[in-house]
Design a protein around this motif. Structure first.
Motif, PDB file in Angstrom:
ATOM      1  N   LEU A 177      -0.521   9.872   7.924  1.00  0.00           N
ATOM      2  CA  LEU A 177      -1.014  10.240   6.603  1.00  0.00           C
ATOM      3  C   LEU A 177       0.070  10.942   5.796  1.00  0.00           C
ATOM      4  N   TRP A 178       0.769  11.890   6.423  1.00  0.00           N
ATOM      5  CA  TRP A 178       1.827  12.609   5.711  1.00  0.00           C
ATOM      6  C   TRP A 178       2.920  11.660   5.219  1.00  0.00           C
ATOM      7  N   ARG A 179       3.261  10.676   6.030  1.00  0.00           N
ATOM      8  CA  ARG A 179       4.305   9.730   5.635  1.00  0.00           C
ATOM      9  C   ARG A 179       3.949   9.042   4.320  1.00  0.00           C
ATOM     10  N   GLU A 180       2.712   8.561   4.211  1.00  0.00           N
ATOM     11  CA  GLU A 180       2.302   7.909   2.972  1.00  0.00           C
ATOM     12  C   GLU A 180       2.149   8.919   1.841  1.00  0.00           C
ATOM     13  N   ALA A 181       1.652  10.114   2.152  1.00  0.00           N
ATOM     14  CA  ALA A 181       1.501  11.145   1.119  1.00  0.00           C
ATOM     15  C   ALA A 181       2.842  11.501   0.505  1.00  0.00           C
ATOM     16  N   TYR A 182       3.841  11.720   1.343  1.00  0.00           N
ATOM     17  CA  TYR A 182       5.167  12.052   0.832  1.00  0.00           C
ATOM     18  C   TYR A 182       5.754  10.882   0.053  1.00  0.00           C
ATOM     19  N   SER A 183       5.510   9.665   0.534  1.00  0.00           N
ATOM     20  CA  SER A 183       6.013   8.487  -0.160  1.00  0.00           C
ATOM     21  C   SER A 183       5.387   8.356  -1.545  1.00  0.00           C
ATOM     22  N   LEU A 184       4.080   8.597  -1.649  1.00  0.00           N
ATOM     23  CA  LEU A 184       3.413   8.493  -2.945  1.00  0.00           C
ATOM     24  C   LEU A 184       3.949   9.510  -3.939  1.00  0.00           C
ATOM     25  N   VAL A 185       4.213  10.725  -3.459  1.00  0.00           N
ATOM     26  CA  VAL A 185       4.798  11.735  -4.335  1.00  0.00           C
ATOM     27  C   VAL A 185       6.221  11.344  -4.721  1.00  0.00           C
ATOM     28  N   ALA A 186       6.994  10.860  -3.747  1.00  0.00           N
ATOM     29  CA  ALA A 186       8.381  10.465  -4.026  1.00  0.00           C
ATOM     30  C   ALA A 186       8.452   9.346  -5.054  1.00  0.00           C
ATOM     31  N   GLY A 235      -7.110  -7.612   3.869  1.00  0.00           N
ATOM     32  CA  GLY A 235      -6.663  -6.669   2.848  1.00  0.00           C
ATOM     33  C   GLY A 235      -6.057  -5.412   3.443  1.00  0.00           C
ATOM     34  N   THR A 236      -6.634  -4.967   4.550  1.00  0.00           N
ATOM     35  CA  THR A 236      -6.092  -3.787   5.218  1.00  0.00           C
ATOM     36  C   THR A 236      -4.700  -4.065   5.765  1.00  0.00           C
ATOM     37  N   GLU A 237      -4.516  -5.232   6.344  1.00  0.00           N
ATOM     38  CA  GLU A 237      -3.186  -5.590   6.834  1.00  0.00           C
ATOM     39  C   GLU A 237      -2.180  -5.643   5.696  1.00  0.00           C
ATOM     40  N   ALA A 238      -2.615  -6.144   4.542  1.00  0.00           N
ATOM     41  CA  ALA A 238      -1.717  -6.176   3.390  1.00  0.00           C
ATOM     42  C   ALA A 238      -1.348  -4.755   2.959  1.00  0.00           C
ATOM     43  N   LEU A 239      -2.326  -3.834   3.033  1.00  0.00           N
ATOM     44  CA  LEU A 239      -2.031  -2.434   2.722  1.00  0.00           C
ATOM     45  C   LEU A 239      -1.036  -1.849   3.713  1.00  0.00           C
ATOM     46  N   TRP A 240      -1.229  -2.141   5.006  1.00  0.00           N
ATOM     47  CA  TRP A 240      -0.284  -1.645   6.003  1.00  0.00           C
ATOM     48  C   TRP A 240       1.133  -2.088   5.664  1.00  0.00           C
ATOM     49  N   ALA A 241       1.272  -3.328   5.268  1.00  0.00           N
ATOM     50  CA  ALA A 241       2.600  -3.849   4.950  1.00  0.00           C
ATOM     51  C   ALA A 241       3.191  -3.178   3.719  1.00  0.00           C
TER      52      ALA A 241
END
Length: 292
Positions: A177-186, A235-241
């Motif tokens: 979760l943190w990885r995506e959170a930091y990415s979204l902010v970045a 759709g979830t797999e597409a999100l993962w990618a």
């Protein structure tokens, strides 16, 4: 029982609070200047709490050892070597380590590596029930069974892991979760406050009641998780990618720090901690069978 708490920082203090609340005697040790004064000020007076700066004396009469030293392997090895030499051979030595593998930790206890394991809590241990019990290659089943029984007896929910991985289980889920959170902010998709709000006002409320798989199952209606996977799986797999990644560059660190400062401007840390702990206690009370 006599419980030795080795290291009395944030985690060690909380462990001591839990053990005392369940009627155990606690001997605490920490070499940091002022450690005893801080611990006693936090916990209040107790005839069952003893403090010593002598590690060997702290563990000599212990029936269970909870180690909470800094998250550095060389420091852990030094502490575990001292515990290994002074504690009874049958006493379980549980490390609160959040990242280190128990097999690596046990190298610091060459006499009795079979009694070394990870007993990783979630902060604060006196409130949050989860304890990850992770055996290493040399850990005996007797030590695992004893640790599981002990944590249950002090009101925790021990979870035995079936493999050693850095970060164990829950921290790995948090890290995703943190990885995506930091990415979204970045990437400028959201602010720090936006990310926190998205969790506290959305999925975080469901996660306090049921885990990710159970929640996904409920989302599928009568068809359950099979329906979800059939219709939303692609759709979830597409999100993962499409999920991002982020590095702790100086620029991103500065943006995160500034974002937290802005989001929490005017807030008092002690008040925030009290609010957090009150919510945790309320959630646990609501989840209890009798609702109280």
């Amino acid at each position: 029982m006599m419980i030795a708490v080795v290291g009395t920082g944030v985690i060690g203090e909380s462990w001591a609070r839990l053990f005392l609340a369940h009627g155990h005697d606690v001997t605490a040790t920490d070499p940091a200047p002022g450690a005893e004064e801080r611990l006693r000020a936090s916990l209040g007076p107790s005839e069952r709490l003893r403090f010593t700066d002598d590690l060997a004396a702290a563990v000599a009469d212990a029936d269970f050892v909870q180690e909470n030293g800094p998250e550095r392997l060389e420091v852990k090895h030094e502490l575990l070597a001292g515990v290994d030499a002074a504690a009874r051979p049958d006493v379980v030595v549980a490390s609160s380590s959040s990242m280190l593998r128990p097999t690596d930790l046990a190298r610091g206890a060459p006499a009795h590596p079979e009694r070394v394991l990870v007993g990783h809590p979630f902060n604060p241990p006196h409130l949050v029930p989860l304890v990850e019990v992770v055996p290493g290659e040399a850990t005996s089943e007797a030590a695992v069974d004893a640790a599981m029984a002990f944590y249950r007896a002090v009101g925790r929910t021990p979870l035995r892991l079936r493999a050693e991985l850095p970060g164990h289980l829950a921290n790995r889920l948090q890290a995703a979760l943190w990885r995506e959170a930091y990415s979204l902010v970045a990437r400028g998709v959201a602010t720090v406050a936006d990310v926190d709000t998205a969790i506290t006002e959305g999925p975080g409320l469901r996660w306090a009641a049921l885990g990710p798989f159970a929640n996904q199952h409920l989302s599928g209606g009568p068809g359950g998780i099979a329906h979800v996977l059939e219709h939303l799986g692609p759709g979830t797999e597409a999100l993962w990618a499409d999920l991002g990644t982020a590095s702790h560059t100086p620029e991103l660190v500065a943006r995160i720090v500034a974002g937290v400062d802005e989001a929490l401007a005017g807030s008092d840390s002690a008040d925030l901690l009290a609010r957090r702990d009150a919510v945790i206690a309320a959630v646990l009370a609501a989840r209890a069978p009798d609702g109280a």
